[in-house]
Enzyme design. Structure first.
Site, PDB file in Angstrom:
ATOM      1  N   ASP A  15     -32.859   4.194  16.810  1.00 28.58           N
ATOM      2  CA  ASP A  15     -33.138   3.490  17.151  1.00 28.58           C
ATOM      3  C   ASP A  15     -32.639   1.817  15.634  1.00 28.58           C
ATOM      4  O   ASP A  15     -32.267   1.956  14.859  1.00 28.58           O
ATOM      5  CB  ASP A  15     -35.080   3.257  17.302  1.00 28.58           C
ATOM      6  CG  ASP A  15     -35.889   4.080  15.943  1.00 28.58           C
ATOM      7  OD1 ASP A  15     -35.126   3.597  15.211  1.00 28.58           O
ATOM      8  OD2 ASP A  15     -36.091   4.766  16.886  1.00 28.58           O
ATOM      9  N   SER A  16     -34.242   1.221  15.296  1.00 29.34           N
ATOM     10  CA  SER A  16     -33.617   0.470  14.206  1.00 29.34           C
ATOM     11  C   SER A  16     -33.597   0.761  12.837  1.00 29.34           C
ATOM     12  O   SER A  16     -33.130   0.537  12.023  1.00 29.34           O
ATOM     13  CB  SER A  16     -35.103  -0.979  14.133  1.00 29.34           C
ATOM     14  OG  SER A  16     -37.182  -0.262  14.118  1.00 29.34           O
ATOM     15  N   ILE A  17     -34.583   2.371  12.886  1.00 27.27           N
ATOM     16  CA  ILE A  17     -34.831   2.847  11.274  1.00 27.27           C
ATOM     17  C   ILE A  17     -33.370   3.450  11.393  1.00 27.27           C
ATOM     18  O   ILE A  17     -32.506   3.490  10.077  1.00 27.27           O
ATOM     19  CB  ILE A  17     -35.735   4.592  11.837  1.00 27.27           C
ATOM     20  CG1 ILE A  17     -37.263   3.781  12.429  1.00 27.27           C
ATOM     21  CG2 ILE A  17     -35.739   4.769  10.410  1.00 27.27           C
ATOM     22  CD1 ILE A  17     -38.010   4.532  12.184  1.00 27.27           C
ATOM     23  N   GLN A  20     -31.000   0.193  10.547  1.00 36.84           N
ATOM     24  CA  GLN A  20     -31.275  -0.735   8.897  1.00 36.84           C
ATOM     25  C   GLN A  20     -30.844   0.021   8.756  1.00 36.84           C
ATOM     26  O   GLN A  20     -31.174  -0.184   6.759  1.00 36.84           O
ATOM     27  CB  GLN A  20     -33.151  -1.246   8.987  1.00 36.84           C
ATOM     28  CG  GLN A  20     -33.571  -2.330   9.663  1.00 36.84           C
ATOM     29  CD  GLN A  20     -34.708  -2.534   9.785  1.00 36.84           C
ATOM     30  OE1 GLN A  20     -35.127  -1.707   9.083  1.00 36.84           O
ATOM     31  NE2 GLN A  20     -35.181  -3.381  11.028  1.00 36.84           N
ATOM     32  N   HIS A 195     -41.719   1.637   9.315  1.00 34.55           N
ATOM     33  CA  HIS A 195     -40.175   1.826   8.654  1.00 34.55           C
ATOM     34  C   HIS A 195     -39.710   2.372   7.230  1.00 34.55           C
ATOM     35  O   HIS A 195     -40.887   1.493   6.882  1.00 34.55           O
ATOM     36  CB  HIS A 195     -39.311   0.775   8.598  1.00 34.55           C
ATOM     37  CG  HIS A 195     -39.418  -0.566  10.353  1.00 34.55           C
ATOM     38  ND1 HIS A 195     -40.453  -1.196  11.031  1.00 34.55           N
ATOM     39  CD2 HIS A 195     -38.254  -0.154  11.389  1.00 34.55           C
ATOM     40  CE1 HIS A 195     -40.070  -1.280  12.341  1.00 34.55           C
ATOM     41  NE2 HIS A 195     -38.472  -0.770  12.171  1.00 34.55           N
TER      42      HIS A 195
END
Length: 264
Positions: A15-17, A20, A195
């Site tokens: 996912d976003s982790i 990024q 995050h």
């Protein structure tokens, strides 16, 4: 005719982790540095995604006839653990389905090749106070009043991830537990309660490296894709690019045009 050299790939799916992870200080960028000229780090991170949505991606991104990667990290759960009836409820995936979805994702890669190293990563802990403060910084008095995630619930997803890895006999990094072993983890490792800070990214990078090393994919033991400059004769540089003593071990290919040409 020149023949291509294929570096092994290490895929980061999440996912976003994961999305990024190539920002400044990110764990994916650090991994690319660790495996420079030895393996390609391929980031497939999708912010906001859960395991249910990730399943819909697999056949688009990795049809089973493609050359398989050497390894893949699967890092989901932070969004699956979003609470029902709260702001992020559309991301919620029930706990049994989360485990089932992870099993399906792992099985897809194993169908591509049983030799793929599949590494599960459990979701990180949640700093509920950090999430509240972050929401207030964005929305002020209009910020949500109830948490959309809790550390306790996220922990149940982390445990299911670890349990699945044990059942499937594959490695797993329990980030939820590892991070909480450090005093002050809430602000040290998480920048908005969810995050990762640079320090949090460093923890994930260290743990992923440890797992890859333990599975026989240590960067130190892999050969460069092409000769080091010190091995190139200035008068006859072409000699350094002639294949000599080509070898292959699993998915980790040494500099060898003959081997690479068989995998194009």
């Amino acid at each position: 005719m020149a023949m291509a050299v294929v570096r092994p790939q290490i895929v980061l799916l999440g996912d976003s982790i994961t999305e990024q992870s190539f920002r400044r200080g990110g764990w994916g960028a650090a991994l690319a540095d660790s495996y420079s000229r030895k393996a390609d780090i391929v980031v497939r991170g999708y912010g906001g995604y859960n395991t249910r949505w990730a399943l819909l991606l697999l056949h688009h991104l990795w049809p089973t006839h493609l050359l398989p990667p050497a390894a893949v990290t699967i890092f989901f759960g932070a969004n699956d653990a979003a609470l029902l009836g709260r702001q992020s409820q559309k991301q919620h995936v029930p706990l049994p389905e989360y485990k089932h979805n992870l099993r399906q994702i792992v099985s897809h890669f194993k169908q591509m090749s049983p030799s793929i190293l599949v590494l599960l990563i459990a979701p990180p802990p949640v700093d509920e106070d950090g999430r509240e403060q972050y929401a207030k910084s964005l929305y002020g008095d209009k910020a949500r009043k109830l948490p959309e995630r809790t550390n306790e619930v996220t922990g149940t997803y982390a445990r299911q991830c670890v349990q699945l890895a044990q059942e499937m006999q594959i490695p797993c990094i329990d980030v939820w537990t590892v991070m909480q072993q450090t005093e002050g983890w809430q602000k040290l490792f998480l920048r908005d309660g969810l995050h990762l800070t640079e320090e949090g990214n460093a923890v994930v990078h260290s743990e992923v490296l440890r797992a890859l090393n333990g599975a026989g994919l240590a960067a130190e033991e892999m050969q460069l894709d092409f000769p080091h400059h010190s091995a190139i004769d200035g008068a006859h540089p072409e000699k350094a690019f002639q294949s000599q003593g080509c070898s292959s071990s699993g998915n980790v290919h040494a500099f060898c045009p003959e081997i690479a040409s068989n995998h194009i």
